[in-house]
Design a protein around this motif. Sequence first.
Motif, short mmCIF file in Angstrom:
data_model
loop_
_atom_site.label_atom_id
_atom_site.label_comp_id
_atom_site.label_asym_id
_atom_site.label_seq_id
_atom_site.Cartn_x
_atom_site.Cartn_y
_atom_site.Cartn_z
N ALA A 258 0.63 -1.49 0.08
CA ALA A 258 -0.02 0.06 -0.37
C ALA A 258 0.75 1.40 0.02
CB ALA A 258 -0.39 -0.03 1.16
N TRP A 259 1.55 1.26 0.55
CA TRP A 259 2.66 1.79 0.88
C TRP A 259 3.06 2.73 -0.80
CZ3 TRP A 259 8.47 2.36 0.69
CH2 TRP A 259 8.34 3.85 0.22
N ALA A 260 4.21 1.81 -1.37
CA ALA A 260 4.85 1.44 -2.35
C ALA A 260 3.99 2.34 -3.48
CB ALA A 260 5.71 0.69 -2.19
N THR A 261 2.80 1.27 -3.76
CA THR A 261 2.38 1.90 -5.06
C THR A 261 1.70 3.45 -4.66
OG1 THR A 261 1.04 -0.30 -4.80
CG2 THR A 261 -0.68 1.64 -5.32
N ASP A 262 1.97 3.67 -3.35
CA ASP A 262 1.23 5.27 -3.94
C ASP A 262 2.32 6.21 -3.87
OD1 ASP A 262 -0.66 7.82 -2.39
OD2 ASP A 262 0.40 7.89 -1.21
N THR A 263 3.58 5.51 -2.87
CA THR A 263 4.73 6.35 -2.72
C THR A 263 5.41 6.67 -4.35
OG1 THR A 263 5.21 6.51 -0.36
CG2 THR A 263 7.04 7.30 -2.21
N ALA A 264 5.19 5.27 -4.97
CA ALA A 264 6.13 5.39 -6.24
C ALA A 264 5.09 5.32 -7.29
CB ALA A 264 6.64 3.90 -6.17
N ASN A 265 3.89 6.40 -6.98
CA ASN A 265 3.29 6.30 -7.92
C ASN A 265 3.26 5.41 -8.96
OD1 ASN A 265 2.63 8.71 -7.24
ND2 ASN A 265 4.88 9.73 -7.32
N LEU A 266 2.81 4.06 -9.08
CA LEU A 266 2.71 3.07 -9.85
C LEU A 266 1.24 3.07 -10.63
CD1 LEU A 266 4.25 0.13 -7.24
CD2 LEU A 266 5.56 1.35 -8.80
N THR A 267 0.91 3.03 -11.63
CA THR A 267 -0.06 3.73 -12.42
C THR A 267 -0.67 2.09 -13.18
OG1 THR A 267 1.30 4.44 -14.06
CG2 THR A 267 0.48 6.36 -12.13
N GLY A 268 0.13 1.14 -13.97
CA GLY A 268 0.06 0.78 -14.08
C GLY A 268 -0.39 1.07 -15.37
N VAL A 269 -0.56 1.76 -16.31
CA VAL A 269 -0.33 2.28 -17.42
C VAL A 269 -0.25 1.99 -18.52
CG1 VAL A 269 -2.26 3.79 -16.62
CG2 VAL A 269 -0.57 4.60 -17.31
N GLY A 270 1.47 1.37 -17.68
CA GLY A 270 2.54 0.82 -19.35
C GLY A 270 2.10 0.25 -20.00
N ASN A 271 1.50 -1.16 -20.54
CA ASN A 271 0.85 -1.68 -20.87
C ASN A 271 0.04 -2.27 -22.29
OD1 ASN A 271 -0.65 -3.93 -19.29
ND2 ASN A 271 1.07 -3.21 -17.59
N ASP A 272 -0.04 -3.06 -22.66
CA ASP A 272 -1.29 -3.52 -23.58
C ASP A 272 -2.35 -3.95 -22.85
OD1 ASP A 272 0.16 -2.54 -25.49
OD2 ASP A 272 0.95 -4.22 -26.32
N SER A 273 -2.56 -5.09 -21.79
CA SER A 273 -3.97 -4.97 -20.66
C SER A 273 -4.10 -4.26 -20.50
CB SER A 273 -2.87 -6.00 -20.53
OG SER A 273 -2.71 -7.32 -21.25
N ALA A 274 -3.41 -2.89 -19.25
CA ALA A 274 -3.92 -2.21 -19.32
C ALA A 274 -4.61 -1.13 -20.22
CB ALA A 274 -2.53 -1.22 -18.50
N SER A 275 -4.11 -0.82 -21.16
CA SER A 275 -4.71 -0.09 -21.64
C SER A 275 -5.97 -0.60 -22.56
CB SER A 275 -3.94 -0.01 -23.35
OG SER A 275 -2.96 0.19 -22.42
N ALA A 276 -6.57 -1.80 -22.53
CA ALA A 276 -7.21 -2.72 -22.81
C ALA A 276 -8.93 -2.58 -21.69
CB ALA A 276 -7.23 -4.32 -23.25
N LEU A 277 -8.19 -2.73 -20.90
CA LEU A 277 -9.10 -2.88 -19.55
C LEU A 277 -9.43 -0.90 -18.89
CD1 LEU A 277 -9.88 -4.38 -16.94
CD2 LEU A 277 -8.38 -3.90 -15.25
N ILE A 278 -8.42 -0.32 -19.19
CA ILE A 278 -8.79 1.32 -18.95
C ILE A 278 -10.18 1.56 -20.34
CG2 ILE A 278 -8.09 3.85 -19.64
CD1 ILE A 278 -5.90 2.92 -17.92
N ASN A 279 -10.02 1.15 -21.62
CA ASN A 279 -11.28 1.51 -22.67
C ASN A 279 -12.29 0.29 -21.78
OD1 ASN A 279 -9.48 3.04 -23.98
ND2 ASN A 279 -8.58 1.40 -24.88
N ALA A 280 -12.36 -0.43 -21.92
CA ALA A 280 -13.38 -1.46 -21.48
C ALA A 280 -14.61 -1.12 -19.92
CB ALA A 280 -12.95 -3.22 -21.11
N ALA A 281 -13.30 -0.95 -18.87
CA ALA A 281 -14.11 -0.49 -18.00
C ALA A 281 -13.16 1.09 -16.82
CB ALA A 281 -13.78 -2.01 -16.26
N PRO A 282 -13.50 2.30 -17.18
CA PRO A 282 -12.63 3.03 -17.00
C PRO A 282 -12.88 3.38 -15.79
CG PRO A 282 -14.46 4.02 -18.92
CD PRO A 282 -14.87 2.40 -18.33
N GLU A 283 -13.82 2.88 -14.70
CA GLU A 283 -14.34 3.06 -13.37
C GLU A 283 -13.50 1.93 -12.79
OE1 GLU A 283 -16.91 0.00 -14.71
OE2 GLU A 283 -16.09 2.09 -15.49
N VAL A 284 -12.15 1.50 -13.40
CA VAL A 284 -11.50 0.55 -12.42
C VAL A 284 -10.22 1.04 -12.15
CG1 VAL A 284 -10.66 -1.90 -12.30
CG2 VAL A 284 -13.11 -1.75 -13.68
N SER A 285 -9.42 0.54 -11.00
CA SER A 285 -8.49 1.44 -9.83
C SER A 285 -7.31 0.52 -11.06
CB SER A 285 -9.19 1.88 -8.94
OG SER A 285 -7.88 2.17 -8.57
#
Length: 467
Positions: A258-285
């Motif tokens: 929990a600390w590292a995810t917030d402090t290191a700003n891990l957004t998860g937007v750096g791969n194709d799977s994340a992009s597809a997930l954002i397009n399909a479900a924008p409300e998913v964190s």
Amino acid sequence: MGHSHIHPSDGAAPPPNPEQIAALSRTRRRANFLLAGILVPLGVITLVAMMMLWPGADRPGITVADPLATAPGTSMDVGTVQRVVSEDCPSSQPTVDAGGEAQQCLVAYTEPDSGGSAVPVELNPEIAHSGQVEPGDSIRYLNLDGVINGGGTPYIFVDFVRTLPVAALAVLYAVVVVSVARWRGLRAIIGLVGALFVLAQFMLPGLIEGKPPLLLGLVGSVVIMFGVLYFAHGFSARTSTALLGTIFGLAITALLAAWATDTANLTGVGNDSASALINAAPEVSLSGIILCGLIISGLGVLNDVTITQSSAVWELYELAPGTSTRRLFAGAMRIGRDHIASTVYTIAFAYAGAALPLLILVSLQDSSLMTALTSGELVEEVVRTLVGSIGLVLAIPVTTLVAVLVVKAVGRGAGPVVSRKQHDGAPTPAALAAEEAPGQPAEGAHSEQVAAGALPSRRELREQRQG
């Protein structure tokens, strides 16, 4: 050298009297009650939290297009490759019809499983460059025959059909595990299936619904560990000790994640799977998914080290029941430190192997090592390695301490305790027997010592292990 018998008068501790046996039995019961008093409430709290977090029936109607879905008039077919040749690309036919020059490419002539003559399946450049398509391969291809106008290629390579080799490997894995570990291996495989059920039916839908990822990952992981450890290793003080250490390691891992995810700003937007997930479900964190993934990723290794460390303490105690608490802890920690070193390498290399293409790509970039390691492409793997390793390392001394305290209480009921003077200075009866009768089998030496009251019987040892 003459044969000598081991008797209580040779320095071994006398058998315990009825009062001592009763006192040791009470100590064993107290230790088991203490373990149950900690783990039973934890289990109840976990089940209540799981019911509160369980995905509802009104799940959001989020769907992602099937990558193998086809448009009307087309189909996804399966066939077996007969031959692979380099020739004019079927997709170049419109260019040739217009007076241009055809391009060269690899074409796999494939016999459809549904029957019929072989069709020319055009291979894309990436697959053609790898050279992996060979005669006899089963492939999946897109059939555009009857839809393409103008003479374009009607058959396009999509993927290999891997059902048979993967199924064969899974069967081989199960056979090897059950053959070596027998019933315990079978129970472990069944436990793995149960763990995957919790992951698929509880954790993944919960993330889609927007449940708190920290609680979701922690509760789901604890449920998995309760089921896997007790189902695979049985209900015993040894397993309960390992479970306590595992839960402690999970708690540390969750807090660090929990600390590292917030402090290191891990957004998860750096791969194709994340992009597809954002397009399909924008409300998913995506950051929440990363947080939950950091907790789950260390489950297997954490379970491994805690159950191994707990077993090491029990085995050391059974070899020398008179060892003091301090010396037993120190001896077990020497094993634990070796385990820490090797397991840290295991985690790092496992993640490095999974991300090898990405590592090669990053290494070719003109940037410093620190910049590459903290870039969006690699930082998730780095943080996952560090968080999992810290939780793992801290779980080992905690598991060892709890195991030592429990085994000193629970294990004493198995037989007489060797005095500290005998353990620290003089050789034990077993060592004397081995030195004075080197030709006598170990089985005979053990039997005489059991008869003399110097060692517990194997039945008593089995009862001790199950204690």
